[in-house]
Design a protein around this motif. Structure first.
Motif, short mmCIF file in Angstrom:
data_model
loop_
_atom_site.label_atom_id
_atom_site.label_comp_id
_atom_site.label_asym_id
_atom_site.label_seq_id
_atom_site.Cartn_x
_atom_site.Cartn_y
_atom_site.Cartn_z
N GLU A 161 10.38 -10.52 3.58
CA GLU A 161 9.26 -9.71 4.15
C GLU A 161 9.32 -9.58 5.64
O GLU A 161 9.24 -8.55 6.07
N ALA A 162 9.66 -10.51 6.07
CA ALA A 162 9.90 -10.67 7.89
C ALA A 162 11.13 -9.57 8.11
O ALA A 162 11.00 -8.98 9.14
N ASP A 163 12.17 -9.67 7.29
CA ASP A 163 13.30 -8.86 7.68
C ASP A 163 12.82 -7.45 7.39
O ASP A 163 13.23 -6.55 8.16
N ALA A 164 12.07 -7.03 6.38
CA ALA A 164 11.56 -5.67 6.03
C ALA A 164 10.87 -5.28 7.17
O ALA A 164 10.75 -3.97 7.64
N SER A 165 9.78 -6.09 7.55
CA SER A 165 9.12 -5.84 8.91
C SER A 165 9.79 -5.63 9.95
O SER A 165 9.36 -4.61 10.80
N HIS A 166 10.72 -6.26 10.23
CA HIS A 166 11.57 -6.03 11.45
C HIS A 166 12.22 -4.65 11.37
O HIS A 166 12.37 -3.86 12.29
N ALA A 167 12.94 -4.27 10.32
CA ALA A 167 13.53 -2.90 10.07
C ALA A 167 12.75 -2.15 10.22
O ALA A 167 12.87 -0.92 10.76
#
Length: 218
Positions: free
Chosen positions: A100-106
């Motif tokens: 989810e952190a990767d998704a938020s960063h993207a």
């Protein structure tokens, strides 16, 4: 560009967003601390001058339009070329999505890139929403994937989002895109919602994975 043409080019951009008087006042206000003259601005000083124009124009431009104005000013930073149709170089950036952190960063990167290209608030919100939805789908159904953000300046200014995974594909794709597919979670846009937001949309899916291409025109 010659010194005089640099100043004229800057004024032309500024006058799209404010009156001629306000544009000239803002430009002179940015030139003075740099020790530059409007009729003799060296092309080498353009980066410093464009940076100085951001604070110098804040009182003259609607905040919702300032990012578009700055994006247009930055196009003047492209190196001179004998080809008059040349445009500044833009590069695609790929983000690995596993959490989810990767998704938020993207999602955050997509919004920032859209704003830097001069996108309006609703356009940038659309891009951020779609990136979030596609990344969530990758995590939930394929164990993750990649999100690639590809800006384009010509012949049309746009931002392309490409989401790719190595999952088992989307069964009954036609039904999913029609909006008749009932999602188990009951939340999110779904792929049909992503399609509705797109200016151009394409999806390819099979047993080796899925790729979704989405464009927003700016």
């Amino acid at each position: 560009m010659s010194g005089g043409s640099v100043g004229a080019a800057l004024l032309r951009v500024l006058q799209q967003f404010m009156s001629e008087t306000a544009a000239r006042r803002a430009l002179l206000g940015a030139l003075e601390p740099l020790g530059l003259n409007l009729d003799a601005v060296p092309a080498s000083e353009l980066p410093r001058l464009v940076a100085a124009l951001e604070p110098a124009t804040r009182q003259c431009v609607d905040p919702t339009r300032q990012s578009r104005m700055m994006a247009q000013l930055r196009t003047l930073l492209a190196p001179a070329s004998s080809n008059a149709a040349s445009v500044p170089e833009v590069r695609a950036t790929t983000y690995l999505v596993r959490t989810e952190a990767d998704a938020s960063h993207a999602r955050h990167a997509a919004r920032q890139l859209c704003e830097s290209l001069g996108g309006h608030g609703d356009e940038c919100q659309k891009v951020a929403t779609v990136v979030s939805e596609l990344a969530r789908n990758q995590i939930s159904h394929a164990g993750g994937g990649t999100i690639q953000l590809s800006p384009q300046l010509a012949p049309r200014r746009l931002l392309r989002v490409s989401a790719e995974d190595s999952g088992q594909g989307i069964p009954d794709l036609e039904r999913v895109l029609s909006g008749r597919y009932e999602r188990k979670t009951g939340v999110g846009l779904g792929l049909s919602g992503v399609k509705r937001l797109a200016d151009r949309f394409d999806v390819r899916t099979g047993p080796k994975g899925t790729q979704v291409d989405f464009e927003v025109w700016l």
